[in-house]
Scaffold this motif. Structure first.
Motif, short mmCIF file in Angstrom:
data_model
loop_
_atom_site.label_atom_id
_atom_site.label_comp_id
_atom_site.label_asym_id
_atom_site.label_seq_id
_atom_site.Cartn_x
_atom_site.Cartn_y
_atom_site.Cartn_z
N ALA A 53 0.83 -1.21 0.00
CA ALA A 53 0.00 0.00 0.00
C ALA A 53 0.86 1.26 0.00
CB ALA A 53 -0.94 -0.01 1.20
N VAL A 54 1.97 1.23 0.74
CA VAL A 54 2.87 2.38 0.81
C VAL A 54 3.52 2.64 -0.55
CG1 VAL A 54 5.06 3.20 1.82
CG2 VAL A 54 3.28 2.24 3.28
N THR A 55 3.80 1.57 -1.31
CA THR A 55 4.43 1.76 -2.62
C THR A 55 3.52 2.50 -3.58
OG1 THR A 55 3.67 -0.34 -3.59
CG2 THR A 55 5.78 -0.37 -2.39
N ASP A 56 2.19 2.52 -3.31
CA ASP A 56 1.27 3.25 -4.18
C ASP A 56 1.62 4.74 -4.20
OD1 ASP A 56 -0.86 3.99 -5.80
OD2 ASP A 56 -2.25 4.13 -4.12
N GLY A 57 1.85 5.31 -3.04
CA GLY A 57 2.23 6.72 -2.98
C GLY A 57 3.63 6.95 -3.49
N LEU A 58 4.51 5.99 -3.23
CA LEU A 58 5.91 6.13 -3.61
C LEU A 58 6.09 6.15 -5.12
CD1 LEU A 58 8.88 6.22 -2.69
CD2 LEU A 58 8.86 3.70 -2.73
N ASP A 59 5.43 5.22 -5.83
CA ASP A 59 5.62 5.19 -7.29
C ASP A 59 5.07 6.45 -7.95
OD1 ASP A 59 2.89 4.64 -7.21
OD2 ASP A 59 3.05 2.66 -8.08
N GLY A 60 3.95 6.95 -7.45
CA GLY A 60 3.38 8.19 -8.00
C GLY A 60 4.28 9.38 -7.75
N TYR A 61 4.84 9.44 -6.55
CA TYR A 61 5.74 10.55 -6.20
C TYR A 61 6.98 10.53 -7.10
CZ TYR A 61 9.19 13.27 -3.61
OH TYR A 61 10.16 14.17 -3.26
N ILE A 62 7.58 9.35 -7.26
CA ILE A 62 8.78 9.22 -8.11
C ILE A 62 8.46 9.59 -9.56
CG2 ILE A 62 10.42 7.56 -9.10
CD1 ILE A 62 10.39 6.15 -6.35
N ALA A 63 7.32 9.10 -10.06
CA ALA A 63 6.95 9.38 -11.45
C ALA A 63 6.78 10.88 -11.69
CB ALA A 63 5.67 8.63 -11.81
N ARG A 64 6.14 11.58 -10.74
CA ARG A 64 5.93 13.03 -10.92
C ARG A 64 7.23 13.81 -10.71
NH1 ARG A 64 1.42 11.36 -8.29
NH2 ARG A 64 2.24 11.96 -6.26
N LYS A 65 7.96 13.46 -9.67
CA LYS A 65 9.18 14.19 -9.30
C LYS A 65 10.25 14.09 -10.38
CE LYS A 65 11.80 16.05 -5.91
NZ LYS A 65 11.57 17.35 -5.37
N LYS A 66 10.41 12.88 -10.95
CA LYS A 66 11.47 12.66 -11.94
C LYS A 66 10.95 12.70 -13.38
CE LYS A 66 14.45 10.20 -8.82
NZ LYS A 66 15.74 9.60 -8.81
#
Length: 194
Positions: A53-66
């Motif tokens: 569940a935590v990876t859901d926020g993480l992948d979105g953050y990485i995709a937007r940030k980078k």
């Protein structure tokens, strides 16, 4: 495949791991606190579920940030979310910790909103996640984790934490689903005129 998509794919691969620890009868021992009891396999399943569940926020953050947002990611991310939540809910029904109608309501809302997003995408529009949708996700994760733990450690003090949160999850899930359709009714109207 970029890092964000790899994290999303890992979330999909964690779904069967969660189900194995929840549904396969593997005696790994128990943990007791007062009157509360939980199996080690249920604890492992819950920890893996929370990690996924935590990876859901993480992948979105990485995709937007980078700036790694891709069409594959746009497809995989909601698919991973639906698989994770649906598999957990269905497993809990199988374990007789959740009424089937609750799982059906939550899963139906997820697919209805996904359908709305697909219609919007076909019209060239994007329906972003709302604050209500994000709150719904957090409450669902807490409720599912509490049910996986069989209300542990709250069962030792006879406090129905998991039941309170699953009811809260149902209310917020339905409310946020209605909110998505009301706020995006022009998508449906516009689609019908074509």
């Amino acid at each position: 495949m970029n890092l964000a998509n790899k994290i999303t794919l890992a979330r999909i691969f964690l779904v069967p791991v969660i189900m194995i620890f929840l549904l396969v009868n593997v005696d790994m021992g128990q943990i007791k606190v007062g009157q509360g009891v939980i199996t080690v396999s249920e604890l492992i399943a819950t920890l893996v579920f929370i990690l996924a569940a935590v990876t859901d926020g993480l992948d979105g953050y990485i995709a937007r940030k980078k700036k790694l947002v891709t069409n594959l990611g746009k497809f995989l991310d909601p698919l991973a979310d639906k698989l994770l939540i649906s598999a957990a809910l269905i497993s809990l029904v199988e374990m007789q910790r959740l009424d089937a109608w609750i799982a059906i309501v939550i899963i139906s809302r997820e697919f209805a909103v996904t359908g709305l997003r697909l219609v919007a995408a076909a019209e060239g529009q994007v329906i972003a996640a709302s604050r209500m949708g994000k709150l719904k996700t957090i409450v669902q994760i807490i409720a599912i984790a509490a049910l996986m733990l069989n209300n542990f450690p709250f069962s030792s003090i006879a406090f129905p934490f998991s039941q309170i949160f699953i009811w809260l999850a149902v209310v917020i899930t339905v409310w946020s689903g209605i909110d998505y359709f009301i706020k995006n009714r022009q998508v449906i109207r516009f689609s019908r005129t074509r």
